[in-house]
Scaffold this motif. Structure first.
Motif, mmCIF file in Angstrom:
data_model
loop_
_atom_site.group_PDB
_atom_site.id
_atom_site.type_symbol
_atom_site.label_atom_id
_atom_site.label_comp_id
_atom_site.label_asym_id
_atom_site.label_seq_id
_atom_site.Cartn_x
_atom_site.Cartn_y
_atom_site.Cartn_z
ATOM 1 N N ARG A 62 -3.520 -0.950 12.634
ATOM 2 C CA ARG A 62 -3.794 0.229 11.819
ATOM 3 C C ARG A 62 -3.828 -0.149 10.336
ATOM 4 N NH1 ARG A 62 -4.117 5.368 12.912
ATOM 5 N NH2 ARG A 62 -3.743 6.913 11.305
ATOM 6 N N PRO A 63 -4.753 0.431 9.551
ATOM 7 C CA PRO A 63 -4.780 0.103 8.117
ATOM 8 C C PRO A 63 -3.510 0.549 7.407
ATOM 9 C CG PRO A 63 -6.296 1.907 8.639
ATOM 10 C CD PRO A 63 -5.834 1.341 9.939
ATOM 11 N N TYR A 64 -2.971 -0.354 6.606
ATOM 12 C CA TYR A 64 -1.783 -0.067 5.804
ATOM 13 C C TYR A 64 -2.206 0.281 4.379
ATOM 14 C CZ TYR A 64 0.900 -2.226 9.634
ATOM 15 O OH TYR A 64 1.467 -2.531 10.849
ATOM 16 N N ALA A 65 -1.227 0.546 3.539
ATOM 17 C CA ALA A 65 -1.517 0.947 2.158
ATOM 18 C C ALA A 65 -2.399 -0.069 1.440
ATOM 19 C CB ALA A 65 -0.203 1.150 1.396
ATOM 20 N N MET A 66 -2.081 -1.361 1.572
ATOM 21 C CA MET A 66 -2.859 -2.383 0.876
ATOM 22 C C MET A 66 -4.293 -2.453 1.397
ATOM 23 S SD MET A 66 -1.192 -3.686 -1.598
ATOM 24 C CE MET A 66 -2.350 -5.012 -1.945
ATOM 25 N N ASP A 67 -4.500 -2.154 2.677
ATOM 26 C CA ASP A 67 -5.857 -2.127 3.221
ATOM 27 C C ASP A 67 -6.676 -1.034 2.542
ATOM 28 O OD1 ASP A 67 -5.535 -4.189 5.222
ATOM 29 O OD2 ASP A 67 -4.313 -2.774 6.341
ATOM 30 N N TYR A 68 -6.097 0.160 2.443
ATOM 31 C CA TYR A 68 -6.806 1.266 1.796
ATOM 32 C C TYR A 68 -7.025 0.987 0.310
ATOM 33 C CZ TYR A 68 -6.343 4.270 5.912
ATOM 34 O OH TYR A 68 -6.448 4.814 7.172
ATOM 35 N N LEU A 71 -9.882 -1.290 -0.153
ATOM 36 C CA LEU A 71 -11.163 -0.717 0.238
ATOM 37 C C LEU A 71 -11.666 0.360 -0.726
ATOM 38 C CD1 LEU A 71 -10.620 -0.449 4.100
ATOM 39 C CD2 LEU A 71 -12.384 -1.811 2.972
ATOM 40 N N ILE A 72 -10.762 1.117 -1.358
ATOM 41 C CA ILE A 72 -11.226 2.256 -2.155
ATOM 42 C C ILE A 72 -10.930 2.148 -3.649
ATOM 43 C CG2 ILE A 72 -10.932 3.771 -0.159
ATOM 44 C CD1 ILE A 72 -8.502 5.001 -1.515
ATOM 45 N N LEU A 73 -10.040 1.232 -4.048
ATOM 46 C CA LEU A 73 -9.622 1.181 -5.453
ATOM 47 C C LEU A 73 -10.354 0.069 -6.202
ATOM 48 C CD1 LEU A 73 -7.595 2.720 -7.283
ATOM 49 C CD2 LEU A 73 -5.993 0.841 -6.903
ATOM 50 N N GLU A 74 -10.982 0.429 -7.300
ATOM 51 C CA GLU A 74 -11.690 -0.537 -8.145
ATOM 52 C C GLU A 74 -10.873 -0.820 -9.407
ATOM 53 O OE1 GLU A 74 -15.409 1.271 -8.956
ATOM 54 O OE2 GLU A 74 -16.119 1.195 -6.889
ATOM 55 N N ASP A 75 -11.088 -2.014 -9.970
ATOM 56 C CA ASP A 75 -10.403 -2.421 -11.207
ATOM 57 C C ASP A 75 -8.887 -2.252 -11.080
ATOM 58 O OD1 ASP A 75 -12.939 -2.833 -12.303
ATOM 59 O OD2 ASP A 75 -13.035 -0.795 -13.086
ATOM 60 N N ALA A 76 -8.356 -2.647 -9.918
ATOM 61 C CA ALA A 76 -6.942 -2.419 -9.622
ATOM 62 C C ALA A 76 -6.027 -3.350 -10.414
ATOM 63 C CB ALA A 76 -6.689 -2.604 -8.128
ATOM 64 N N ILE A 77 -4.986 -2.771 -10.991
ATOM 65 C CA ILE A 77 -3.946 -3.514 -11.708
ATOM 66 C C ILE A 77 -2.601 -3.121 -11.107
ATOM 67 C CG2 ILE A 77 -2.815 -3.924 -13.925
ATOM 68 C CD1 ILE A 77 -5.455 -3.145 -15.282
ATOM 69 N N GLU A 78 -1.854 -4.103 -10.601
ATOM 70 C CA GLU A 78 -0.580 -3.791 -9.956
ATOM 71 C C GLU A 78 0.538 -3.641 -10.982
ATOM 72 O OE1 GLU A 78 2.182 -5.061 -6.123
ATOM 73 O OE2 GLU A 78 0.543 -6.382 -6.751
ATOM 74 N N VAL A 189 -0.016 10.914 4.643
ATOM 75 C CA VAL A 189 0.668 10.117 5.658
ATOM 76 C C VAL A 189 -0.403 9.308 6.378
ATOM 77 C CG1 VAL A 189 2.201 10.114 7.653
ATOM 78 C CG2 VAL A 189 2.390 11.941 5.945
ATOM 79 N N ILE A 190 -0.392 7.998 6.192
ATOM 80 C CA ILE A 190 -1.446 7.153 6.779
ATOM 81 C C ILE A 190 -1.014 6.535 8.097
ATOM 82 C CG2 ILE A 190 -2.522 6.668 4.560
ATOM 83 C CD1 ILE A 190 -1.102 3.931 4.581
ATOM 84 N N GLY A 191 0.274 6.561 8.393
ATOM 85 C CA GLY A 191 0.770 5.968 9.633
ATOM 86 C C GLY A 191 2.007 6.685 10.114
ATOM 87 N N GLU A 192 3.147 6.166 9.701
ATOM 88 C CA GLU A 192 4.429 6.686 10.155
ATOM 89 C C GLU A 192 5.210 7.242 8.971
ATOM 90 O OE1 GLU A 192 8.100 5.028 12.970
ATOM 91 O OE2 GLU A 192 6.739 3.632 11.988
ATOM 92 N N ALA A 272 -12.410 5.013 8.032
ATOM 93 C CA ALA A 272 -11.179 5.744 7.747
ATOM 94 C C ALA A 272 -10.926 5.802 6.240
ATOM 95 C CB ALA A 272 -10.003 5.081 8.454
ATOM 96 N N ALA A 273 -11.195 4.691 5.544
ATOM 97 C CA ALA A 273 -10.999 4.646 4.094
ATOM 98 C C ALA A 273 -11.946 5.614 3.385
ATOM 99 C CB ALA A 273 -11.217 3.225 3.582
ATOM 100 N N ARG A 274 -13.179 5.711 3.867
ATOM 101 C CA ARG A 274 -14.136 6.648 3.264
ATOM 102 C C ARG A 274 -13.673 8.090 3.443
ATOM 103 N NH1 ARG A 274 -17.981 2.866 5.187
ATOM 104 N NH2 ARG A 274 -18.243 4.023 7.144
ATOM 105 N N ALA A 275 -13.138 8.410 4.627
ATOM 106 C CA ALA A 275 -12.645 9.762 4.882
ATOM 107 C C ALA A 275 -11.475 10.089 3.970
ATOM 108 C CB ALA A 275 -12.236 9.895 6.350
#
Length: 312
Positions: A62-68, A71-78, A189-192, A272-275
């Motif tokens: 199942r996709p976790y937070a980092m997967d999403y 897939l959806i976040l651009e120019d990401a800075i942690e 809630v993406i999983g549990e 799933a990420a697009r949704a």
């Protein structure tokens, strides 16, 4: 290699046959097998029990937070650290853009593979993780950037060190502070979603659940142990707890259910990420068009639960 649950065995067999047909370039066989696959997926996924939905919520693919985020976040800075004790890797915070919309993303990350799971503490945050989340949320509020949160944890870490550093206080502080943030906030809630560990980043203007996720005050295993002292009662506990999106939506405890691909997010992460991305942008527009969203957030939070006074 993909992991299949016991009720996905027929799906696995058909997909293996499709792979074999593709290697042989047998177009006719592929068409027939694809129709068989669609029928089997429809049959399986429209008749899932609550326990099977729990299994999907915990599916290792199942996709976790980092997967999403990837897939959806651009120019990401942690963003790292809570500025008090250390950097808790069970919670990740990123500043970036979703379709040119600036956003702060906070997520609980379980990790894949033994080494990474240990690094992420299996998605069970320490108090410094929740304090890091609050620091990121306050930063977003300062610069008027909306907040998107991904819930995916079996619960807050219950270790001695976590308790010594104020686990319950950190969670309670987040409940208080997140309820008063003066920016649009959306949590999914993406999983549990387990107990206070989930609630600590679950107070928001909109709380949604992915179609095959769960949200509960205690794990079904813990419930079965307390009520029946029998781990084999997990299926009964899962049904009794009412932890599926449909149950929680009916009880007005969540705002929306995000539909996953027909075969589940664990088989099609991109769709799933697009949704999820579409839901975030639609919910954000809805919140921004509501001049009283802060008051409505307060009313929604205060409406949770009900009681009756019995006159003596």
């Amino acid at each position: 290699m993909a992991t299949y649950l016991d009720f996905e065995v027929k799906i696995k067999n058909i997909q293996e046959n499709i792979t074999t047909a593709q290697l042989k370039n047998d177009v006719h066989a592929i068409e027939i097998l694809q129709k068989d696959l669609d029928k089997e997926v429809a049959k399986v996924y429209t008749n899932l029990s609550d326990y099977q939905k729990l299994q999907l919520a915990r599916h290792p693919d199942r996709p976790y937070a980092m997967d999403y985020i990837e897939l959806i976040l651009e120019d990401a800075i942690e963003i790292h650290g809570d500025r008090h004790f250390c950097d808790d890797n069970a919670i990740v915070c990123f500043l970036g853009k979703i379709r040119n919309q600036k956003v702060m993303v906070i997520g609980e990350e379980k990790g894949r593979g033994t080494k990474n799971k240990l690094h992420r503490n299996f998605g069970m945050p320490h108090p410094e993780g929740y304090r890091k989340a609050l620091r990121a949320a306050k930063m977003a509020e300062k610069f008027q950037i909306p907040l998107l949160m991904f819930i995916d944890t079996p619960g807050a870490y219950p270790g001695v060190g976590a308790e010594e550093r104020g686990q319950s206080e950190a969670i309670a502080k987040n409940l208080q502070e997140f309820s008063a943030l003066k920016i649009p906030t959306i949590s999914v809630v993406i999983g549990e979603g387990g107990s206070g560990g989930a609630l600590a980043i679950g107070v928001a203007d909109r709380l949604a659940m992915m179609q095959y996720s769960v949200f509960s005050v205690i794990s079904p295993e813990g419930c079965a142990a307390i009520l029946w002292n029998d781990p084999e009662k997990i299926e009964s506990a899962t049904q009794a707890l009412k932890i599926t999106p449909e149950d929680l939506k009916a009880a007005n405890l969540i705002d929306a259910i995000i539909q996953e691909p027909k075969i589940g997010a664990h088989r099609n992460k991109e769709e799933a990420a697009r949704a999820l991305q579409d839901y975030f942008l639609e919910a954000l527009d809805s919140i921004r068009n509501d001049p009283d969203y802060l008051q409505n957030r307060y009313k929604k939070l205060m409406s949770y639960g009900s009681f009756q006074e019995k006159l003596s």
